[in-house]
Design an enzyme around this catalytic site. Structure first.
Site, short mmCIF file in Angstrom:
data_model
loop_
_atom_site.label_atom_id
_atom_site.label_comp_id
_atom_site.label_asym_id
_atom_site.label_seq_id
_atom_site.Cartn_x
_atom_site.Cartn_y
_atom_site.Cartn_z
N ASP A 99 0.84 -1.21 0.00
CA ASP A 99 0.00 0.00 0.00
C ASP A 99 0.87 1.26 0.00
O ASP A 99 1.80 1.36 0.81
CB ASP A 99 -0.90 -0.04 1.26
CG ASP A 99 -2.05 0.96 1.18
OD1 ASP A 99 -1.85 2.07 0.65
OD2 ASP A 99 -3.13 0.64 1.68
N HIS A 101 -0.48 4.51 0.08
CA HIS A 101 -1.18 5.69 0.62
C HIS A 101 -0.54 6.13 1.93
O HIS A 101 -0.45 5.35 2.87
CB HIS A 101 -2.65 5.36 0.84
CG HIS A 101 -3.37 5.02 -0.43
ND1 HIS A 101 -3.43 3.73 -0.91
CD2 HIS A 101 -4.04 5.80 -1.32
CE1 HIS A 101 -4.11 3.74 -2.05
NE2 HIS A 101 -4.49 4.98 -2.33
N SER A 152 -5.29 -4.23 2.11
CA SER A 152 -4.44 -3.83 3.24
C SER A 152 -5.03 -4.27 4.57
O SER A 152 -4.29 -4.53 5.53
CB SER A 152 -4.25 -2.31 3.26
OG SER A 152 -3.64 -1.92 2.06
CO1 B1M Z 1 -5.73 5.49 -4.06
N1 B1M Z 1 -7.29 4.42 -3.63
N2 B1M Z 1 -5.03 4.10 -5.18
N3 B1M Z 1 -4.31 6.74 -4.46
N4 B1M Z 1 -6.74 6.82 -3.16
C1 B1M Z 1 -8.23 4.95 -2.63
C2 B1M Z 1 -7.88 4.44 -1.23
C3 B1M Z 1 -9.60 4.38 -3.17
C4 B1M Z 1 -10.67 4.18 -2.08
C5 B1M Z 1 -10.11 5.31 -4.28
C6 B1M Z 1 -11.38 4.82 -4.96
O1 B1M Z 1 -11.33 4.01 -5.82
N5 B1M Z 1 -12.50 5.31 -4.57
C7 B1M Z 1 -9.15 3.03 -3.83
C8 B1M Z 1 -9.14 1.79 -2.92
C9 B1M Z 1 -10.15 0.77 -3.35
C10 B1M Z 1 -10.13 -0.44 -2.50
O2 B1M Z 1 -9.14 -1.05 -2.17
N6 B1M Z 1 -11.32 -0.80 -2.14
C11 B1M Z 1 -7.76 3.39 -4.32
C12 B1M Z 1 -7.05 2.72 -5.34
C13 B1M Z 1 -7.83 1.64 -6.07
C14 B1M Z 1 -5.73 3.02 -5.69
C15 B1M Z 1 -4.83 2.30 -6.73
C16 B1M Z 1 -4.94 0.77 -6.76
C17 B1M Z 1 -5.15 2.92 -8.10
C18 B1M Z 1 -4.42 2.34 -9.28
O3 B1M Z 1 -3.23 2.36 -9.35
N7 B1M Z 1 -5.19 1.81 -10.19
C19 B1M Z 1 -3.45 2.76 -6.30
C20 B1M Z 1 -2.88 1.85 -5.18
C21 B1M Z 1 -1.44 1.69 -5.22
C22 B1M Z 1 -0.97 0.90 -4.00
O4 B1M Z 1 -1.20 1.30 -2.87
N8 B1M Z 1 -0.34 -0.22 -4.25
C23 B1M Z 1 -3.75 4.10 -5.70
C24 B1M Z 1 -2.88 5.16 -5.71
C25 B1M Z 1 -3.18 6.41 -5.18
C26 B1M Z 1 -2.28 7.64 -5.37
C27 B1M Z 1 -0.78 7.30 -5.34
C28 B1M Z 1 -2.62 8.29 -6.68
C29 B1M Z 1 -2.77 8.55 -4.20
C30 B1M Z 1 -1.99 8.38 -2.88
C31 B1M Z 1 -0.90 9.40 -2.66
C32 B1M Z 1 -0.30 9.28 -1.30
O5 B1M Z 1 -0.90 8.84 -0.31
N9 B1M Z 1 0.93 9.70 -1.21
C33 B1M Z 1 -4.19 8.00 -3.95
C34 B1M Z 1 -5.20 8.70 -3.24
C35 B1M Z 1 -4.90 10.14 -2.87
C36 B1M Z 1 -6.46 8.11 -2.89
C37 B1M Z 1 -7.71 8.75 -2.25
C38 B1M Z 1 -8.41 9.54 -3.34
C39 B1M Z 1 -7.46 9.66 -1.04
C40 B1M Z 1 -6.65 9.06 0.11
C41 B1M Z 1 -6.22 10.14 1.08
O6 B1M Z 1 -5.08 10.57 1.07
N10 B1M Z 1 -7.13 10.66 1.92
C42 B1M Z 1 -8.51 7.47 -1.79
C43 B1M Z 1 -10.00 7.67 -1.77
C44 B1M Z 1 -10.48 8.16 -0.43
O7 B1M Z 1 -10.01 7.76 0.60
N11 B1M Z 1 -11.44 9.01 -0.48
C45 B1M Z 1 -7.91 6.40 -2.62
C46 B1M Z 1 -6.86 11.70 2.88
C47 B1M Z 1 -6.26 11.11 4.17
C48 B1M Z 1 -5.99 12.20 5.20
O8 B1M Z 1 -7.21 10.21 4.70
O9 B1M Z 1 -5.65 8.24 4.44
O10 B1M Z 1 -8.13 7.91 4.96
P1 B1M Z 1 -6.89 8.70 5.09
O11 B1M Z 1 -6.54 8.81 6.65
C49 B1M Z 1 -7.52 9.13 7.60
C50 B1M Z 1 -8.12 7.91 8.30
O12 B1M Z 1 -8.24 6.79 7.45
C51 B1M Z 1 -7.24 7.71 9.49
O13 B1M Z 1 -6.82 9.03 9.83
C52 B1M Z 1 -6.85 9.89 8.69
C53 B1M Z 1 -7.68 11.13 8.97
O14 B1M Z 1 -7.41 11.73 10.18
N12 B1M Z 1 -6.03 6.89 9.41
C54 B1M Z 1 -5.42 6.44 10.55
C55 B1M Z 1 -5.31 6.45 8.37
N13 B1M Z 1 -4.27 5.74 8.78
C56 B1M Z 1 -4.31 5.70 10.12
C57 B1M Z 1 -3.46 5.10 11.05
C58 B1M Z 1 -3.77 5.24 12.40
C59 B1M Z 1 -4.86 5.98 12.82
C60 B1M Z 1 -5.70 6.58 11.90
O15 B1M Z 1 -3.02 4.72 13.37
C61 B1M Z 1 -1.82 4.06 13.06
#
Ligand code: B1M
Length: 214
Positions: A99, A101, A152
């Protein structure tokens, strides 16, 4: 003529920084930094996720959105409240194997390190072996795992098993979009000897860490 809130969301959605920093400065006059992140910026990111899911955005565009989010968090970070109290504990953070992200994990790092924790951030795609190695080297009080992909969540189960097999028992904090409290309790926790705690967001992660260190 968008409102400030809508403009902030649109920088993330459009993946553009033009006008971003003056608007962030403006937002700081009415909201705390974390409210700006959790409100308009996260709303923009949710929309990016929706558009991406509908094939209306390509990966390169989502990367630009991620850059805007990261730049915003970096800009806002110095304005966050800092707890100057003594060190409360040491925590290893990692995005699990497979992963990439890391925005959420890095936000957790900022919030924990601003609140008295020493963070060792192992980065992205971190295999269990590397976490075990870091555990032995750093002797942390807890391990934090982040992951956003559905696979993940499964990787966290494997990681918990490997940590257990290595004799590790410190609390594990887990978070990320594909994870739920229920999955944590029914699928990850049974595979580990120590506590496994689910955090829904970064602030929740801080609350849990604080409860553990009390
Ligand atoms: Co990707 N991605 N992505 N992506 N991406 C998602 C996660 C996805 C839901 C988008 C979608 O299709 N709707 C989807 C997952 C689908 C699934 O598995 N069901 C997805 C996909 C499919 C993919 C790829 C497979 C796409 C592809 O290549 N075809 C690929 C994966 C590659 C890989 O990982 N092997 C990929 C790639 C990417 C980018 C590189 C383009 C980019 C990431 C850049 C980066 O992180 N440096 C990206 C992004 C930006 C997203 C979305 C749009 C946004 C994620 C984000 O940063 N959110 C995401 C859709 C979404 O979530 N809406 C998506 C903002 C961030 C602050 O929130 O990370 O959730 P988040 O963290 C939150 C909580 O979750 C929590 O606290 C935070 C808030 O306070 N939290 C924790 C997280 N970790 C924690 C740990 C803790 C405590 C809390 O304690 C240890």
């Amino acid at each position: 003529n968008l409102s400030l809130e809508d403009r902030l969301g649109s920088y993330v959605i459009e993946g553009t920084k033009e006008g971003l920093f003056p608007d962030l400065e403006e937002a700081l006059k009415i909201q705390a930094p974390l409210e700006v992140i959790n409100g308009p910026l996260m709303k923009g990111m949710a929309e990016v996720g929706r558009l991406f899911n509908n094939n209306e955005l390509i990966v390169a565009e989502v990367l630009r959105s991620a850059e805007v989010m990261k730049a915003s968090v970096s800009y806002l970070e110095p304005f966050m409240e800092k707890d100057q109290s003594a060190l409360k504990g040491k925590i290893i953070l990692a995005t699990v194997k497979g992963d990439v992200h890391d925005i959420g994990k890095n936000l957790v790092e900022i919030i924990l390190s601003n609140n008295g924790y020493k963070i060792v951030n192992l980065g992205i795609k971190v295999p269990p072996e590397q976490i075990i190695e870091a555990f032995r080297r750093e002797q942390p009080d807890a391990i934090g795992l982040s992951g956003l992909l559905v696979k993940s969540a499964q990787q966290m189960v494997i990681t918990a098993q490997d940590l257990r097999d290595a004799g590790i028992k410190v609390p594990i904090l887990v978070g990320g979009a594909a994870l739920t409290r229920k999955f944590t309790k029914t699928r990850i926790a049974p595979e580990y000897e120590g506590l496994v705690l689910y955090a829904k967001d970064a602030m929740d992660g801080l609350d849990i860490a604080n409860r553990l260190s009390d």
